[in-house]
Design a protein around this motif. Sequence first.
Motif, mmCIF file in Angstrom:
data_model
loop_
_atom_site.group_PDB
_atom_site.id
_atom_site.type_symbol
_atom_site.label_atom_id
_atom_site.label_comp_id
_atom_site.label_asym_id
_atom_site.label_seq_id
_atom_site.Cartn_x
_atom_site.Cartn_y
_atom_site.Cartn_z
ATOM 1 N N THR A 140 0.865 -1.173 0.000
ATOM 2 C CA THR A 140 0.000 0.000 0.000
ATOM 3 C C THR A 140 0.905 1.228 0.000
ATOM 4 O OG1 THR A 140 -0.131 0.057 2.432
ATOM 5 C CG2 THR A 140 -1.864 -1.147 1.237
ATOM 6 N N ALA A 141 0.434 2.302 -0.601
ATOM 7 C CA ALA A 141 1.186 3.550 -0.642
ATOM 8 C C ALA A 141 0.276 4.679 -0.201
ATOM 9 C CB ALA A 141 1.719 3.812 -2.048
ATOM 10 N N ILE A 166 -3.652 4.406 -1.461
ATOM 11 C CA ILE A 166 -4.830 4.623 -0.617
ATOM 12 C C ILE A 166 -4.880 6.035 -0.047
ATOM 13 C CG2 ILE A 166 -5.097 2.184 -0.045
ATOM 14 C CD1 ILE A 166 -3.660 2.716 2.596
ATOM 15 N N GLY A 167 -3.880 6.837 -0.360
ATOM 16 C CA GLY A 167 -3.822 8.224 0.085
ATOM 17 C C GLY A 167 -2.973 9.026 -0.875
ATOM 18 N N PRO A 168 -2.767 10.302 -0.607
ATOM 19 C CA PRO A 168 -2.040 11.154 -1.555
ATOM 20 C C PRO A 168 -0.531 10.927 -1.538
ATOM 21 C CG PRO A 168 -2.673 12.412 0.373
ATOM 22 C CD PRO A 168 -3.314 11.072 0.527
ATOM 23 N N ASP A 195 -10.841 7.365 -3.502
ATOM 24 C CA ASP A 195 -10.880 8.753 -3.941
ATOM 25 C C ASP A 195 -9.813 9.593 -3.246
ATOM 26 O OD1 ASP A 195 -12.942 8.586 -5.831
ATOM 27 O OD2 ASP A 195 -14.480 8.706 -4.283
ATOM 28 N N SER A 196 -9.278 9.096 -2.133
ATOM 29 C CA SER A 196 -8.194 9.806 -1.441
ATOM 30 C C SER A 196 -6.870 9.642 -2.159
ATOM 31 C CB SER A 196 -8.058 9.287 -0.003
ATOM 32 O OG SER A 196 -9.233 9.515 0.740
ATOM 33 N N ALA A 197 -6.812 8.729 -3.094
ATOM 34 C CA ALA A 197 -5.574 8.440 -3.815
ATOM 35 C C ALA A 197 -5.354 9.445 -4.935
ATOM 36 C CB ALA A 197 -5.625 7.025 -4.377
ATOM 37 N N SER A 198 -4.277 10.199 -4.845
ATOM 38 C CA SER A 198 -3.900 11.153 -5.888
ATOM 39 C C SER A 198 -2.387 11.284 -5.892
ATOM 40 C CB SER A 198 -4.533 12.531 -5.658
ATOM 41 O OG SER A 198 -5.927 12.523 -5.929
#
Length: 261
Positions: A140-141, A166-168, A195-198
């Motif tokens: 996971t990143a 799973i996060g920015p 949706d938190s992933a960017s």
Amino acid sequence: MATISWMLGTGGAWDQQANWVGGVAPGSADTAVISTAAAATVVVGAGNFTVGRLITAATDTFSISGGNWTDNGASTLGGAFALSSGSATFNGATRIFGAASITGGTFTVGAGATVTATGGGALAGTITGPGTLTTGGNFTAGSANGTAMFIGQDITWNNGGTASLIGPIYQGIASASETSVINNLAGASFNFASDSASIFAQYIAGTFNNFSTLAKTGGTRSSVFGAILNSTGAIQVSSGTLNLTGGGAISGSESGAGLLR
């Protein structure tokens, strides 16, 4: 260079001299060997520590929860590695076969150095170069609680397994003179899992080279892709929107019910 072995059959604090054979903790010219009778965790806390190289057994965990750790050699961690606070710098060719959990602090791969972590795990905190980090297995990143992951100072991250964002992620840490490169290698997958992933650009955009599968499978809203995307592989947007803002060149396939912009 002396070889100094962990004396206890259990875990404990790295800096306790009595925990090592000979009563002296390893130093910058030494090889440290940790191999216990049962699964154990050796912890680096506050302070500054340098070792020539480190060898751990498959059942043992090496954990950094504070202070500054520097490893200057070709190390082999047969078990798990954890960094939650402080810093870890690797200046040689290091292999981590157990799970690598980087949840905080600063993880640095020095100039000309490589860290290959094939046991899966988690990437967050700050990851810097200018060396090369290669990951395999399931990683996971970013962080599900919204804590950002920062990568920069000319780090190259080669993803050779399954990476689930799973996060920015913020590419670029300190200035416009440094950047970062993410390579999604052949046979690997890099997935925006929520949706938190960017991926955001700080100062200047980093580069993302996709040679396999780049996907968005989580969430119904938009995820920002702020890196320069060069893709000869597949891009699959199953849900929501993957919003490409960094430019680049796409020559591979595009598919899915979601939107690619």
